[in-house]
Design an enzyme around this catalytic site. Sequence first.
Site, PDB file in Angstrom:
ATOM      1  N   TYR A 109      -4.944  10.473 -10.727  1.00 19.62           N
ATOM      2  CA  TYR A 109      -4.091  11.180  -9.770  1.00 19.62           C
ATOM      3  C   TYR A 109      -2.928  11.814 -10.514  1.00 19.62           C
ATOM      4  CZ  TYR A 109      -1.053  12.012  -5.713  1.00 19.62           C
ATOM      5  OH  TYR A 109      -0.253  12.586  -4.747  1.00 19.62           O
ATOM      6  N   LYS A 115       8.530   8.110 -11.414  1.00 20.58           N
ATOM      7  CA  LYS A 115       8.665   6.690 -11.082  1.00 20.58           C
ATOM      8  C   LYS A 115       9.801   5.998 -11.868  1.00 20.58           C
ATOM      9  CE  LYS A 115       4.304   6.603  -8.817  1.00 20.58           C
ATOM     10  NZ  LYS A 115       3.066   7.275  -9.147  1.00 20.58           N
ATOM     11  N   ASP A 162      -0.365  12.060 -18.557  1.00 24.55           N
ATOM     12  CA  ASP A 162       0.395  11.855 -17.333  1.00 24.55           C
ATOM     13  C   ASP A 162       0.864  10.403 -17.343  1.00 24.55           C
ATOM     14  OD1 ASP A 162       1.401  11.339 -14.873  1.00 24.55           O
ATOM     15  OD2 ASP A 162      -0.299  12.128 -13.737  1.00 24.55           O
TER      16      ASP A 162
HETATM   17  C1  LIG Z   1       2.665   8.753  -8.659  1.00 25.69           C
HETATM   18  C2  LIG Z   1       1.951   9.583  -9.621  1.00 25.69           C
HETATM   19  C3  LIG Z   1       2.070  10.979  -9.617  1.00 25.69           C
HETATM   20  C4  LIG Z   1       2.801  11.731  -8.542  1.00 25.69           C
HETATM   21  O1  LIG Z   1       4.162  11.455  -8.526  1.00 25.69           O
HETATM   22  P1  LIG Z   1       4.977  11.777  -7.180  1.00 25.69           P
HETATM   23  O2  LIG Z   1       6.381  11.417  -7.554  1.00 25.69           O
HETATM   24  O3  LIG Z   1       4.392  10.911  -6.117  1.00 25.69           O
HETATM   25  O4  LIG Z   1       4.811  13.208  -6.896  1.00 25.69           O
HETATM   26  C5  LIG Z   1       1.476  11.682 -10.642  1.00 25.69           C
HETATM   27  N1  LIG Z   1       0.778  11.066 -11.602  1.00 25.69           N
HETATM   28  C6  LIG Z   1       0.623   9.725 -11.626  1.00 25.69           C
HETATM   29  C7  LIG Z   1      -0.136   9.091 -12.735  1.00 25.69           C
HETATM   30  C8  LIG Z   1       1.177   8.946 -10.627  1.00 25.69           C
HETATM   31  O5  LIG Z   1       0.980   7.628 -10.644  1.00 25.69           O
END
Ligand SMILES: *Cc1c(COP(=O)(O)O)cnc(C)c1O
Length: 428
Positions: A144, A267, A239
Amino acid sequence: MFYQRSSALFKEAQVVIPGGVNSPVRAFKAVGGTPIFAKSAKGAYIYDEDDNRFIDYINSWGPMLLGHAFSPVVEAVIDRTREGTSFGMPTALETEIAQLAVSMVPNIDKIRFVNSGTEACMSAIRLARGFTNKDKIIKFAGCYHGHSDSFLIAAGSGAVTFGTPNSPGVTQGTAKDTLLARFNNIDNVKELVAANVNEIAAIIVEPVAGNMGCIPPVAGFLEGLRSICDTNNILLIFDEVMTGFRLAKGGVQELKNVNADIVCFGKVIGGGLPVGAFAARNEIMNHLAPLGPVYQAGTLSGNPLAMAAGLAMLKAIEKDKGLMNRLEEKTKYLHNGIADALNKNNVVHTINRIGSMISVHFSDKEVVDFDSAAKGNNDTFKKFFHGMLNRGIYIAPSAFESWFITDALTYQDLNETIAAVEEIAKEL
Ligand SMILES: *Cc1c(COP(=O)(O)O)cnc(C)c1O
């Protein structure tokens, strides 16, 4: 446990907010029942509107690495608030957190702050496309990267076909530039690259996957991606929105000793405020406006409250030499306890764990990619989830999420959690 007030609040919310929530997974659709409404949180605990107390394993989906309402973050935000909450001008604070982030993470010279992980990933691929002058990207099924169009793509019919939109509103035009590969499968990536010579700008990956449960990379996977990118003039994007400042101070780049070309954060880097960031070497970051032609902007980017929270968080992580070890020890203890409890009661399961991330899959197969994660027994998970909730343990309301271990958890909390698993296991 009683959830009267949460139920009433959920009814009210559904009238004015789609599905009653501002982010879909909060609605408990995957597990059934009514979402609980949070009222406050401190340390390892979250309190709901009915005054139930939960040991929290979601931790706002990752940011609260050091527990809820962590004092240095709270104080920093309160102090900053008195000085004004947004200026639309550069501040000294932004440079300070940028310097600290650059010093903690390997292989980056410059960092740009945004407001979410979604924005970070979306901007990272634009930058990669602008830098390489190519259009296509490869992503992995089950990873994601936020909700921007290019990432809401499902696998097409064959291994080397284009992706197809997996949400209405994403155009075919966008989908054709996103290719889907299988996580932990380097041959699959090689096939895609061979079928799209000189067209791929970037490979984006969660270097430790956390959005299909927790799935560490198999030996050689990240190294394999690095080498494919090197030989094909493709940028490798890690990511690290979930893993950054969590699995090591420098994230998975440091942990696995593999360099990425662009790294995305979110995060933990915001300490619980809305922050994302992307970072790279000078050569790449200098392509970004206003230095270079790739446009990217944000009215509230680098917001002083968010930067104050993030800075307090990163400083705390930076100076705490024993933190990562403590987190790993707690996670290991939990792993062993849960495994024993499930084994005693013959509950078929697989537990994945790395650092402070852990996930319990109700499957007898190894979980190494999206297909194997999807084979878990969802009915068992639902029972497990509600059993935990009713015993005051809050885990993510979906079988496809990692649990996040915070430093605020005590061994007594962990024992309480393991005891709950033992009770539930008898009924599974
Ligand atoms: C949470 C997450 C996102 C998206 O971040 P948001 O602050 O919710 O837009 C993107 N990549 C990874 C790996 C994530 O865990």
